[in-house]
Design an enzyme around this catalytic site. Structure first.
Site, mmCIF file in Angstrom:
data_model
loop_
_atom_site.group_PDB
_atom_site.id
_atom_site.type_symbol
_atom_site.label_atom_id
_atom_site.label_comp_id
_atom_site.label_asym_id
_atom_site.label_seq_id
_atom_site.Cartn_x
_atom_site.Cartn_y
_atom_site.Cartn_z
ATOM 1 N N HIS A 1 -103.676 -49.180 -39.820
ATOM 2 C CA HIS A 1 -103.485 -48.149 -38.802
ATOM 3 C C HIS A 1 -104.328 -46.909 -39.052
ATOM 4 O O HIS A 1 -104.605 -46.148 -38.124
ATOM 5 C CB HIS A 1 -102.010 -47.775 -38.689
ATOM 6 C CG HIS A 1 -101.133 -48.944 -38.332
ATOM 7 N ND1 HIS A 1 -100.915 -49.989 -39.191
ATOM 8 C CD2 HIS A 1 -100.441 -49.241 -37.202
ATOM 9 C CE1 HIS A 1 -100.119 -50.883 -38.616
ATOM 10 N NE2 HIS A 1 -99.815 -50.450 -37.404
ATOM 11 N N GLU B 1 -91.934 -49.434 -30.450
ATOM 12 C CA GLU B 1 -91.921 -50.210 -31.693
ATOM 13 C C GLU B 1 -90.528 -50.725 -32.036
ATOM 14 O O GLU B 1 -90.385 -51.621 -32.865
ATOM 15 C CB GLU B 1 -92.459 -49.351 -32.847
ATOM 16 C CG GLU B 1 -93.908 -48.896 -32.678
ATOM 17 C CD GLU B 1 -94.883 -50.055 -32.505
ATOM 18 O OE1 GLU B 1 -94.569 -51.186 -32.924
ATOM 19 O OE2 GLU B 1 -95.967 -49.822 -31.917
ATOM 20 N N HIS C 1 -92.702 -55.573 -27.415
ATOM 21 C CA HIS C 1 -93.730 -54.814 -26.679
ATOM 22 C C HIS C 1 -93.978 -55.467 -25.321
ATOM 23 O O HIS C 1 -94.041 -54.798 -24.295
ATOM 24 C CB HIS C 1 -95.048 -54.801 -27.443
ATOM 25 C CG HIS C 1 -95.047 -53.963 -28.690
ATOM 26 N ND1 HIS C 1 -94.657 -52.658 -28.691
ATOM 27 C CD2 HIS C 1 -95.423 -54.251 -29.963
ATOM 28 C CE1 HIS C 1 -94.793 -52.159 -29.925
ATOM 29 N NE2 HIS C 1 -95.242 -53.110 -30.712
ATOM 30 N N HIS D 1 -104.298 -58.507 -37.680
ATOM 31 C CA HIS D 1 -103.114 -57.646 -37.595
ATOM 32 C C HIS D 1 -102.435 -57.863 -36.234
ATOM 33 O O HIS D 1 -103.069 -57.765 -35.187
ATOM 34 C CB HIS D 1 -103.485 -56.177 -37.791
ATOM 35 C CG HIS D 1 -102.266 -55.337 -38.006
ATOM 36 N ND1 HIS D 1 -101.800 -55.016 -39.262
ATOM 37 C CD2 HIS D 1 -101.382 -54.816 -37.136
ATOM 38 C CE1 HIS D 1 -100.682 -54.320 -39.138
ATOM 39 N NE2 HIS D 1 -100.411 -54.185 -37.854
ATOM 40 N N ALA D 2 -101.142 -58.166 -36.283
ATOM 41 C CA ALA D 2 -100.436 -58.549 -35.059
ATOM 42 C C ALA D 2 -100.443 -57.426 -34.022
ATOM 43 O O ALA D 2 -100.328 -56.248 -34.361
ATOM 44 C CB ALA D 2 -98.991 -58.914 -35.399
ATOM 45 N N TYR E 1 -93.432 -45.859 -36.204
ATOM 46 C CA TYR E 1 -92.671 -46.886 -36.929
ATOM 47 C C TYR E 1 -91.496 -46.277 -37.684
ATOM 48 O O TYR E 1 -90.468 -46.916 -37.873
ATOM 49 C CB TYR E 1 -93.583 -47.652 -37.889
ATOM 50 C CG TYR E 1 -94.725 -48.330 -37.179
ATOM 51 C CD1 TYR E 1 -94.503 -49.425 -36.347
ATOM 52 C CD2 TYR E 1 -96.034 -47.862 -37.309
ATOM 53 C CE1 TYR E 1 -95.551 -50.046 -35.677
ATOM 54 C CE2 TYR E 1 -97.084 -48.474 -36.654
ATOM 55 C CZ TYR E 1 -96.837 -49.564 -35.832
ATOM 56 O OH TYR E 1 -97.872 -50.171 -35.170
ATOM 57 N N HIS F 1 -90.882 -58.790 -32.801
ATOM 58 C CA HIS F 1 -91.393 -57.416 -32.652
ATOM 59 C C HIS F 1 -92.451 -57.363 -31.539
ATOM 60 O O HIS F 1 -92.374 -56.531 -30.625
ATOM 61 C CB HIS F 1 -91.993 -56.946 -33.986
ATOM 62 C CG HIS F 1 -92.680 -55.619 -33.914
ATOM 63 N ND1 HIS F 1 -92.064 -54.440 -34.250
ATOM 64 C CD2 HIS F 1 -93.931 -55.273 -33.509
ATOM 65 C CE1 HIS F 1 -92.898 -53.424 -34.064
ATOM 66 N NE2 HIS F 1 -94.052 -53.915 -33.614
ATOM 67 N N GLU F 2 -93.418 -58.253 -31.618
ATOM 68 C CA GLU F 2 -94.508 -58.231 -30.627
ATOM 69 C C GLU F 2 -93.986 -58.555 -29.234
ATOM 70 O O GLU F 2 -94.414 -57.953 -28.247
ATOM 71 C CB GLU F 2 -95.617 -59.209 -31.021
ATOM 72 C CG GLU F 2 -96.315 -58.886 -32.347
ATOM 73 C CD GLU F 2 -96.829 -57.464 -32.432
ATOM 74 O OE1 GLU F 2 -97.124 -56.857 -31.383
ATOM 75 O OE2 GLU F 2 -96.923 -56.931 -33.557
HETATM 76 O O1 X8Z Z 1 -98.304 -52.865 -37.045
HETATM 77 C C1 X8Z Z 1 -97.186 -53.303 -36.898
HETATM 78 C C2 X8Z Z 1 -96.879 -54.379 -35.872
HETATM 79 C C3 X8Z Z 1 -97.699 -54.265 -34.657
HETATM 80 S S1 X8Z Z 1 -97.381 -52.832 -33.732
HETATM 81 C C4 X8Z Z 1 -97.140 -55.733 -36.484
HETATM 82 N N1 X8Z Z 1 -96.193 -52.880 -37.693
HETATM 83 C C5 X8Z Z 1 -96.406 -51.889 -38.732
HETATM 84 C C6 X8Z Z 1 -97.285 -52.391 -39.864
HETATM 85 O O2 X8Z Z 1 -97.554 -53.599 -39.925
HETATM 86 O O3 X8Z Z 1 -97.687 -51.599 -40.716
HETATM 87 C C7 X8Z Z 1 -94.798 -53.304 -37.613
HETATM 88 C C8 X8Z Z 1 -94.075 -52.523 -38.638
HETATM 89 C C9 X8Z Z 1 -95.040 -51.567 -39.263
HETATM 90 ZN ZN ZN Z 2 -95.611 -52.880 -32.716
#
Ligand code: X8Z
Ligand code: ZN
Length: 631
Positions: A530, A429, A405, A371-372, A540, A401-402
């Site tokens: 998450h 975010e 941050h 997960h990024a 988000y 996106h990354e």
């Molecule tokens: O988790 C993330 C990013 C890292 S903060 C890749 N996002 C959420 C997800 O993947 O559920 C970005 C958008 C929503």
């Molecule tokens: Zn993020």
């Protein structure tokens, strides 16, 4: 992106803001949200005992700031080592380090509470530090009982580990028959065979979701004990307190934002349901009611980008997806495209250590958390990202996106530790997503990623549809995840109804339904990263709204006068300077003030996202005319 005090703190740190922002809860005198802030009190001489307390508070804050930075960095280092090489030893070290950080937070927040009574007498900066420390919201404080605190840290690590290592194997004991989340997601993205899709969906939800249930249920009690220990009712209140306004006002604000965007989502849902009904037939996708969750091209139905070919409004118009052009590039080159956008705004190149320490691909032979995420591991411009980059348009957006941050970390790393966070976590975010909004077809052509740009109305609608399948489809999902968690932590959802409650909210907000009847043996929220990693998710939802406010403001600074969706601020130094000024503030003042400085607005407000998608909304309303929308 991840973590928590315990784990949560650090988690948050790595994905975005370490601990969050600024809250403003009842106890801090005079700390009402900006708009309601009372007039400055009449000056009165400071009493001797006050002066002593003020000096003591300032010394305490300076010490706390330095101490927290040390323990949080130790936690992030251990966490980075673990997530880029999941082993038992790394997990134990991360649990220990994150546990120590949580213990420290709990101890310091308790001490900070003692200064709340004199908060209004502190200078503005010290008062702000005190607020951020107590109400920062991103940290998971330890419970008072050291045994419980250790358990909490271990549980957090276990939950991330179970998720990171999750695999679905067709034949037990045969590793070759196993699929990881990336491979299962690909089935949902590409397959249009209902049985195949259902198997991939069920595989992940049954394997990983269920395994998370007992862990999460224990986690609720322990995490709440930590929140209580530092003066909050529960984790729900702790999380809601991180927004420079009273927690219930914040919850109400998220409702207000949702009501603003709900009509547009309902139109998109209506259109998608009709198209899917045509594709799959009445038996698989009924013409009314919720859409089966597994058919939206994503494991959690959170974004629907992969349905674009089926949902494309006009055929025969040039596509704006650059996936084909990315095939000849490597992950590093994709990251360089992202970096070049930020430097075009006048921002610095990424430091050499970024390129040495980041992880762009899954290392062979290791289990990692794909997960990024992004982090400044040492809170000292030690910028990194961690991703298993795929050569897709979607991942090019995730890279931006990354990097958002990382550029935020870079802009504020000279602030005190407590201010090294987003104005609120939604800001963190939103930074990179805002930049990605400037990846218009014209920009992509300029970068050589698209051969031709079609400026016709049809092409605009097609492009808007593609973006909406990401941004508009995402809104109710982003809202419901923490609605559910708030209820899980507060006890509003009873422990034996956690899964049922998840689907109630999914139906209410997203208009989707589980593919097959689910029971309380299942734990579908645990299939989402998450939830397993204890990273709050409302950030988000806020980011999805805020990024359009930011973009509208940046485009104005850039002197752009066309429709918002056509604006790219690529190469514009005025917009870049204004953006950087906002980033450099970190969490040093209430987010309302920071938002005002960039946009002239003090509220999070969906009018910008609605303005951006106005052409699509009109088109959808026309397409859906005569249909019964909703579910
Ligand atoms: O988790 C993330 C990013 C890292 S903060 C890749 N996002 C959420 C997800 O993947 O559920 C970005 C958008 C929503
Ligand atoms: Zn993020």
């Amino acid at each position: 992106m991840r973590t928590s005090l315990l784990v949560p703190l650090l988690l948050a740190a790595a994905c975005g803001s370490p601990q969050t922002p600024t809250p403003i809860p009842a106890p801090l005198a005079g700390a009402a949200p900006h708009a309601e802030r009372p007039a400055a009190p009449v000056e009165r001489p400071v009493e001797i005992s006050d002066a002593v307390k003020i000096a003591e508070a300032k010394a305490f804050l300076a010490g706390a700031d330095a101490e927290l930075m040390k323990v949080v960095v130790a936690g992030l280092e251990a966490q980075w080592a673990n997530e880029t090489d999941l082993t038992d030893a790394h997990a134990a070290a991360a649990a220990k380090a994150n546990g120590a950080a949580s213990d420290t937070y709990a101890r310091l927040i308790k001490r900070a509470r003692a200064y709340e009574a004199i908060a209004s007498k502190l200078d503005a900066r010290s008062k702000r530090m005190l607020e951020v420390l107590i109400y920062g919201g991103g940290a998971q404080p330890s419970p008072d009982d050291p045994k419980q605190s250790e358990q909490l840290a271990q549980l957090a690590e276990e939950m991330t580990g179970v998720y990171g290592k999750g695999k679905v194997c067709a034949k037990a004991g045969d590793p070759k028959s196993c699929k990881d989340l990336g491979q299962l997601s690909e089935v949902l993205q590409r397959s249009r065979k209902p049985a195949e899709i259902l198997a991939a969906w069920l595989g992940w939800h049954d394997e990983v979701g269920r395994a998370e249930r007992p862990l999460f249920q224990k986690y609720i009690g322990l995490a709440n004990a930590g929140a209580k220990a530092v003066g909050f009712k529960d984790v729900a209140e702790l999380w809601q307190s991180g927004y420079d306004m009273p927690p219930d006002a914040f919850a109400a604000d998220t409702d207000r934002l949702w009501e603003q965007v709900r009509p547009l989502y309902t139109q998109l849902h209506c259109y998608a349901r009709r198209k899917l009904n045509k594709l799959y037939g009445d038996k698989v996708v009924p013409r009314s009611g919720p859409i089966p969750a597994q058919l939206l091209g994503n494991m959690w139905a959170q974004t629907w980008d992969y349905l674009y070919p089926e949902l494309e409004p006009y055929k025969g118009v040039a596509r704006t997806d650059v996936t084909p052009a990315l095939q000849k590039l490597g992950p590093k080159q994709m990251v360089q495209i992202g970096e070049a956008f930020y430097t075009s705004l006048g921002m610095d190149p990424l430091p050499p250590t970024f390129w040495e320490r980041s992880m762009f691909e899954k290392p062979p032979g290791k289990e990692v958390v794909c997960h990024a995420s992004a982090s400044d591991v040492q809170y000292d411009n030690d910028l990194r990202i961690k991703m298993c980059v795929q050569k897709t348009h979607e991942d090019l957006v995730v890279i931006h996106h990354e990097l958002g941050h990382d550029y935020y970390f870079h802009a504020y790393y000279k602030q005190p530790f407590l201010f090294q966070a987003g104005a609120n976590d939604g800001f963190h975010e939103a930074i990179g997503d805002t930049v990605a909004l400037s990846m218009t077809p014209a920009y992509l052509q300029k970068k050589g990623l698209l051969a031709k740009v079609d400026v016709s109305e049809k092409a605009t609608i097609n492009h808007q549809m593609r973006i909406a399948l990401g941004k508009i489809a995402f809104l109710p999902f982003a809202l419901m995840v923490d609605r559910w968690r708030w209820d899980a932590f507060s006890g509003a959802a009873s422990p034996d109804q956690l899964n049922a409650h998840w689907w109630e909210l999914a139906q209410k907000y997203q208009g989707i339904a589980a593919p097959v009847p689910r029971t309380e043996a299942d734990f579908d929220p645990g299939s989402k990263y998450h939830v397993a990693a204890n990273i709050s998710y409302m950030r988000y939802f806020l980011a999805d709204i805020l990024q359009f406010q930011f973009q509208r403001a940046l485009c104005k600074k850039a002197g752009f006068t066309g429709p918002l969706h056509a604006c790219s601020v690529y190469g514009n130094k005025e917009a870049g300077a204004a953006y950087q000024q906002m980033l450099a503030l970190g969490a040093s003042q209430p987010w309302q003030d920071t938002l005002f400085a960039l946009t002239g607005e003090r509220q999070m407000d969906a009018s910008a996202i609605l303005e951006y998608f106005a052409p699509l909304q009109t088109w959808l309303e026309h397409e859906n005319a005569g249909q019964t929308c909703g579910w």
